[in-house]
Every structure is written in C-alpha cells, then in structure tokens.
Design a protein around this motif. Structure first.
Motif, PDB file in Angstrom:
ATOM      1  N   ARG A   1      89.538 -10.404  17.886  1.00  0.00           N
ATOM      2  CA  ARG A   1      88.469 -10.198  16.907  1.00  0.00           C
ATOM      3  C   ARG A   1      87.246 -11.087  17.151  1.00  0.00           C
ATOM      4  O   ARG A   1      86.565 -11.489  16.207  1.00  0.00           O
ATOM      5  CB  ARG A   1      88.994 -10.385  15.488  1.00  0.00           C
ATOM      6  CG  ARG A   1      90.120  -9.422  15.171  1.00  0.00           C
ATOM      7  CD  ARG A   1      90.436  -9.377  13.704  1.00  0.00           C
ATOM      8  NE  ARG A   1      91.425  -8.338  13.453  1.00  0.00           N
ATOM      9  CZ  ARG A   1      91.782  -7.929  12.258  1.00  0.00           C
ATOM     10  NH1 ARG A   1      91.231  -8.452  11.193  1.00  0.00           N
ATOM     11  NH2 ARG A   1      92.678  -6.983  12.089  1.00  0.00           N
ATOM     12  N   GLN A   2      87.009 -11.435  18.383  1.00  0.00           N
ATOM     13  CA  GLN A   2      85.790 -12.128  18.753  1.00  0.00           C
ATOM     14  C   GLN A   2      85.585 -11.953  20.250  1.00  0.00           C
ATOM     15  O   GLN A   2      86.413 -11.357  20.924  1.00  0.00           O
ATOM     16  CB  GLN A   2      85.856 -13.614  18.382  1.00  0.00           C
ATOM     17  CG  GLN A   2      87.084 -14.343  18.932  1.00  0.00           C
ATOM     18  CD  GLN A   2      87.268 -15.699  18.289  1.00  0.00           C
ATOM     19  OE1 GLN A   2      86.314 -16.456  18.182  1.00  0.00           O
ATOM     20  NE2 GLN A   2      88.463 -16.015  17.851  1.00  0.00           N
ATOM     21  N   GLU A   3      84.472 -12.441  20.765  1.00  0.00           N
ATOM     22  CA  GLU A   3      84.189 -12.233  22.181  1.00  0.00           C
ATOM     23  C   GLU A   3      85.269 -12.892  23.033  1.00  0.00           C
ATOM     24  O   GLU A   3      85.667 -14.034  22.772  1.00  0.00           O
ATOM     25  CB  GLU A   3      82.818 -12.803  22.530  1.00  0.00           C
ATOM     26  CG  GLU A   3      82.336 -12.374  23.897  1.00  0.00           C
ATOM     27  CD  GLU A   3      80.854 -12.643  24.084  1.00  0.00           C
ATOM     28  OE1 GLU A   3      80.353 -12.340  25.168  1.00  0.00           O
ATOM     29  OE2 GLU A   3      80.210 -13.139  23.141  1.00  0.00           O
TER      30      GLU A   3
ATOM     31  N   LEU B   1      84.390  -4.548  20.217  1.00  0.00           N
ATOM     32  CA  LEU B   1      85.349  -5.601  19.902  1.00  0.00           C
ATOM     33  C   LEU B   1      85.944  -5.369  18.520  1.00  0.00           C
ATOM     34  O   LEU B   1      85.287  -4.850  17.620  1.00  0.00           O
ATOM     35  CB  LEU B   1      84.668  -6.968  19.945  1.00  0.00           C
ATOM     36  CG  LEU B   1      84.100  -7.394  21.313  1.00  0.00           C
ATOM     37  CD1 LEU B   1      83.351  -8.710  21.178  1.00  0.00           C
ATOM     38  CD2 LEU B   1      85.214  -7.504  22.346  1.00  0.00           C
TER      39      LEU B   1
ATOM     40  N   LYS C   1      86.376  -8.531  12.551  1.00  0.00           N
ATOM     41  CA  LYS C   1      87.104  -9.667  11.988  1.00  0.00           C
ATOM     42  C   LYS C   1      87.706  -9.351  10.622  1.00  0.00           C
ATOM     43  O   LYS C   1      88.670  -9.972  10.199  1.00  0.00           O
ATOM     44  CB  LYS C   1      86.170 -10.872  11.886  1.00  0.00           C
ATOM     45  CG  LYS C   1      85.687 -11.384  13.240  1.00  0.00           C
ATOM     46  CD  LYS C   1      84.770 -12.592  13.088  1.00  0.00           C
ATOM     47  CE  LYS C   1      84.300 -13.091  14.459  1.00  0.00           C
ATOM     48  NZ  LYS C   1      83.409 -14.263  14.344  1.00  0.00           N
TER      49      LYS C   1
ATOM     50  N   SER D   1      90.743 -14.811  21.586  1.00  0.00           N
ATOM     51  CA  SER D   1      89.938 -13.630  21.926  1.00  0.00           C
ATOM     52  C   SER D   1      90.092 -12.505  20.920  1.00  0.00           C
ATOM     53  O   SER D   1      89.354 -11.524  20.974  1.00  0.00           O
ATOM     54  CB  SER D   1      90.328 -13.109  23.325  1.00  0.00           C
ATOM     55  OG  SER D   1      90.098 -14.070  24.316  1.00  0.00           O
TER      56      SER D   1
ATOM     57  N   ASN E   1      93.829 -18.742  16.487  1.00  0.00           N
ATOM     58  CA  ASN E   1      92.575 -17.992  16.463  1.00  0.00           C
ATOM     59  C   ASN E   1      91.353 -18.848  16.156  1.00  0.00           C
ATOM     60  O   ASN E   1      90.275 -18.322  15.924  1.00  0.00           O
ATOM     61  CB  ASN E   1      92.661 -16.840  15.458  1.00  0.00           C
ATOM     62  CG  ASN E   1      93.006 -17.312  14.057  1.00  0.00           C
ATOM     63  OD1 ASN E   1      93.092 -18.504  13.795  1.00  0.00           O
ATOM     64  ND2 ASN E   1      93.202 -16.367  13.150  1.00  0.00           N
ATOM     65  N   ASP E   2      91.510 -20.180  16.146  1.00  0.00           N
ATOM     66  CA  ASP E   2      90.394 -21.073  15.887  1.00  0.00           C
ATOM     67  C   ASP E   2      90.433 -22.206  16.914  1.00  0.00           C
ATOM     68  O   ASP E   2      91.440 -22.914  17.036  1.00  0.00           O
ATOM     69  CB  ASP E   2      90.470 -21.635  14.470  1.00  0.00           C
ATOM     70  CG  ASP E   2      89.286 -22.526  14.131  1.00  0.00           C
ATOM     71  OD1 ASP E   2      89.323 -23.714  14.525  1.00  0.00           O
ATOM     72  OD2 ASP E   2      88.345 -22.042  13.489  1.00  0.00           O
TER      73      ASP E   2
ATOM     74  N   GLU F   1      74.355  -7.565  23.231  1.00  0.00           N
ATOM     75  CA  GLU F   1      74.997  -7.653  21.913  1.00  0.00           C
ATOM     76  C   GLU F   1      75.488  -6.296  21.427  1.00  0.00           C
ATOM     77  O   GLU F   1      76.533  -6.203  20.778  1.00  0.00           O
ATOM     78  CB  GLU F   1      74.021  -8.245  20.896  1.00  0.00           C
ATOM     79  CG  GLU F   1      73.801  -9.734  21.033  1.00  0.00           C
ATOM     80  CD  GLU F   1      75.053 -10.542  20.719  1.00  0.00           C
ATOM     81  OE1 GLU F   1      75.788 -10.155  19.788  1.00  0.00           O
ATOM     82  OE2 GLU F   1      75.292 -11.551  21.398  1.00  0.00           O
TER      83      GLU F   1
ATOM     84  N   LYS G   1      79.045  -5.185  21.963  1.00  0.00           N
ATOM     85  CA  LYS G   1      80.115  -5.900  21.278  1.00  0.00           C
ATOM     86  C   LYS G   1      80.678  -5.104  20.095  1.00  0.00           C
ATOM     87  O   LYS G   1      81.623  -5.554  19.447  1.00  0.00           O
ATOM     88  CB  LYS G   1      79.619  -7.267  20.823  1.00  0.00           C
ATOM     89  CG  LYS G   1      79.285  -8.180  22.008  1.00  0.00           C
ATOM     90  CD  LYS G   1      78.756  -9.532  21.562  1.00  0.00           C
ATOM     91  CE  LYS G   1      78.372 -10.380  22.779  1.00  0.00           C
ATOM     92  NZ  LYS G   1      77.818 -11.694  22.385  1.00  0.00           N
TER      93      LYS G   1
END
Length: 449
Positions: free
Chosen positions: A392-394, A279, A282, A390, A417-418, A273, A276
C-alpha cells in the motif's frame, strides 16, 4: 403372443419415460443444490450445536434474525482466520445490539480447545460468539478459502459472500442502514473452473462463439466474476500452448514476469505520479472498488504443433502488458535509494534455537500485533520486511548486508509496514535498517507516448 409383446413394449416405454423424468429431476435438484448459498437467496435455518462465548450450549440462526448477521467462516488451520478474530470482536463491541457477528468454525470442540491451549488470540476472544462443528452440507461447495464472510440482512436474505477485507466500520454501518453492498463476491468452491474452464478461451466465454479457426490471439478483459485471482496456465505446447491469468493487477503482472516476490529481484520504480494509481490504496474502504477497477484477465494462445520456451511466452506477455497499459518497461542498472539491513554489533542475538534440519515456522501474535519467525534465513527476513514496507505504498528495495549465514529467530510485535517501527524492532536484535544508495537492477515504468 402379440398382446404380450404390446404389453411388454408399453412397460419398456413407461420405464424409459420414468428414467428420463427421474434424470431431469435429479439434474434440476443438483443444479439447485450445487451452490445453495447465493446472493439474494434466503439463508436456510442452521443449528449451532456447540456454542462458545454465548449463554447456552446451542443456538439457531433464526435466534438472531431481526438484525443483520455476519457469519465469519473459519478453520483451526487458517492463521488468517485466527488473526482476524480480535478485529471482528472489536466490530461486534462497536455495533453491539445493531448487528450480530458469529465466528462459524468448521471444526469440533476438541480441535478448538486444543488450539486454544497454544493460541494467545483465542484466549482473548471472550465476547465474540463462536459456533463450532459447522460441517453442514450447505457449506460444502461454498468457498475454497477461509476466512469467508456471509452477510445476512435482518430479514434473513444473503446480501454478500465475500473476503474479510470488507469488514470495516463504514461498510458495517452501511449494511445496518440497509444500503447496497457493492463488494467483490467470493466464488463458490470450484466455480472458477466451472464458469471459466481452463481449456476454453475467455473470448469464447465472453462471446459464446466458436474459437476453432482462430490460430493466434492475445487479449485482455476486465475483472471476471468472483474474487479469486489465478495464475491459470503456462503451457509450452505443442498442444494448447499459451498463458492464462485471471484477475491480476499491473503489479501482479510485473511480479510474475520479473519475480518481484523472490530474493535479488530488481527494484520497481514508477517514473510519474499518475502511474501510482496502480498501487494498492492505503484505505481499506477503498480497496474493493480499486480492485474492481484495476484487475484484469490476460490470455495468450499460440499456434499449436510446436514447443515454445518459457522466456518466449514471457516476452509476449511483456509486450502485451506494455501495449495494454500504455507504458514502457525498461530494466536498467542504476544508482538508487535502498534500505540496507545490517548488523549493529558482533553480539549474536538472533541464531535460531531450532535444529538445522527443522522447517521454517511462524506464529501470529494477534491482530495487528506482529508475528514470530522461527528458523528463517536472513535473506527471507529481508524479503518479508520489504513486502511489509511496500504494501500500500511505493515499492522499496531491502538489501541484506548482514553477512549472517545461520538461520534466525525474530519476533515482531507489530506489522512490518512502518519504517521507523521496523527499525526499532530490529534494533533489539542488534540489527539496523538504513537508507543508502546502491547500484542495482531497476524496473523503470514510464508512460508510453
């Protein structure tokens, strides 16, 4: 005769002195005007000759001084500029009377009207003042990309020249309250080449010393001034062989080495973790600070007089990235979770209406309202979905298993993005997106001991 020669000598000396003085004045003037708009300087008066969405056909910048002003520099050929306009109008409505946002267009009224006929966005922009014909020499060397925002305080002093990512409610409220703006500033056009010339080592730039006797080096620095990132050079030799990268994040370095932005690339997996943190956050308000803390410059200079292959240079970069970030990078083939793009039925709802030799085209539907993709291959659509999910997230991995060979026309009315929204958007075209396990190449990023 001697008197004549003396007079002639005096005249020549006078002329030489005059030329030197004029040269110094010209050099001084050039230095002062090369980048006339800079942080801390007073914004010069600007005449807005053609105004849209404003009471009157023209205006002056001084008409708005007394409250903060944001000049949003845009261009009719800049899709990101147009997509951002509804957001800027929302901000203007939110802070009405406290700040003035002006869309500063670098085109004439004819170009604007021509674009407005086909742009659904421009038709909805009714309360954001747009100034056209902004081809003033002041902006000649200001920026190399658009949109660019110039933040001017209530006294007419330039406080920031930056990208549109910083146009958030929190930042604007702090600007109105007179707080310091700690943004990454946009560079003047060609300033990166001016201050960090590609043929001069970053080590020399940082230390001001000679680099002539150093035969081999690799180095990382923190982020350098200006917002631009650059892939710089990849030179195989025999003269000046090496690599240079400016203002890249760890994801950028990994993407360059393993081609993360191309089809059939490996899946990126962070094993712990705490890794991350690399990254993208958000929250827009956190983005600028994150970028300042997590972007770096890299330089590799190899011995001259021989040629190198690109794979060798990439291997050097890989080893340096592992040492600097204290990580292990291993490419393995393993069973892992993927997103599978597939066809729900055999009804063809997606075949492009364009001719087979037509180019790919896309059209924005508005800020946060998605995009139309016209004449795109299905593999590229899978890549676009992967990039959206991908961001702003893994990172995820999208695999195209539609077996569809024609190019397609697809319209999404929201950002990609969702996962649930994307799946619902695809369903109307007879396409599905599901999570399943697949054996694929994976880039495993773990902490080094």
């Amino acid at each position: 005769m001697k008197i004549y020669i003396r007079k002639l000598a005096k005249r020549i000396t006078y002329l030489i002195g005059l030329i030197l003085i004029l040269g110094m004045v010209n050099a001084f003037a050039q230095n002062q005007t090369e980048f006339p708009l800079r942080i801390g300087a007073r914004m010069p008066e600007i005449i807005f000759h053609t105004m849209v969405n404003y009471p009157g056909n023209s205006a002056k910048l001084s008409d708005f001084i007394g409250r903060p002003v944001i000049l949003d520099l845009w261009h009719v050929q800049c899709s990101a500029c147009i997509q951002g306009m509804p957001h800027m109008q929302e901000l203007q409505d939110r802070f009405k009377g406290k700040i003035q946002i002006i869309g500063f267009g670098l085109n004439n009224l004819y170009d604007y009207k021509k674009l407005k006929k086909t742009s659904s966005i421009l038709k909805t922009i009714t309360s954001l003042p747009l100034a056209l014909q902004a081809d003033t020499p002041l902006f000649k060397n200001l920026v190399g990309t658009y949109p660019t925002h110039i933040w001017i305080d209530k006294d007419g002093v330039i406080k920031a020249i930056t990208n549109p990512m910083n146009a958030t409610e929190r930042n604007i409220q702090e600007f109105i309250d007179g707080k310091t703006l700690n943004f990454i500033m946009d560079k003047p056009k060609n300033a990166m080449d001016k201050y960090y010339p590609i043929d001069t080592s970053l080590l020399v730039q940082g230390n001001g010393g000679s680099f002539k006797k150093v035969l081999y080096n690799s180095l990382f620095t923190g982020r350098v001034e200006y917002s631009e990132s650059s892939l710089g050079k990849l030179n195989l030799g025999p003269e000046n062989p090496g690599i240079r990268r400016i203002n890249l994040t760890l994801i950028d370095f990994l993407g360059y080495y393993w081609g993360l932005y191309h089809e059939n690339h490996p899946k990126l997996i962070f094993e712990t973790e705490d890794l991350k943190k690399y990254l993208v956050p958000k929250n827009d308000d956190e983005y600028d600070q994150w970028l300042q803390q997590n972007s770096y410059c890299y330089e590799l200079n190899l011995p001259e007089g021989r040629k190198y292959n690109e794979d060798y240079l990439r291997q050097c970069l890989r080893q340096d990235v592992q040492r600097f970030f204290r990580i292990n990078i291993e490419v393995v083939k393993q069973l892992t979770k993927c997103l599978i793009l597939y066809r729900i039925d055999s009804i063809d709802r997606i075949k492009t209406k364009e001719r087979s030799n037509s180019v790919e085209n896309f059209k924005s539907n508005g800020f946060n309202k998605g995009t139309s993709y016209i004449n795109f291959p299905m593999g590229k659509i899978a890549n676009l979905i992967e990039g959206g999910l991908s961001w702003r997230q893994e990172p995820v991995k999208v695999i195209d298993e539609t077996n569809y060979t024609n190019n397609v026309d697809l319209e999404f009315d929201s950002k990609l993005n969702d996962f649930n929204i994307v799946r619902a958007q695809l369903k109307k075209y007879g396409l599905g997106l599901k999570e399943e396990q697949r054996v694929i190449d994976c880039i495993m990023i773990s902490k080094a001991e």
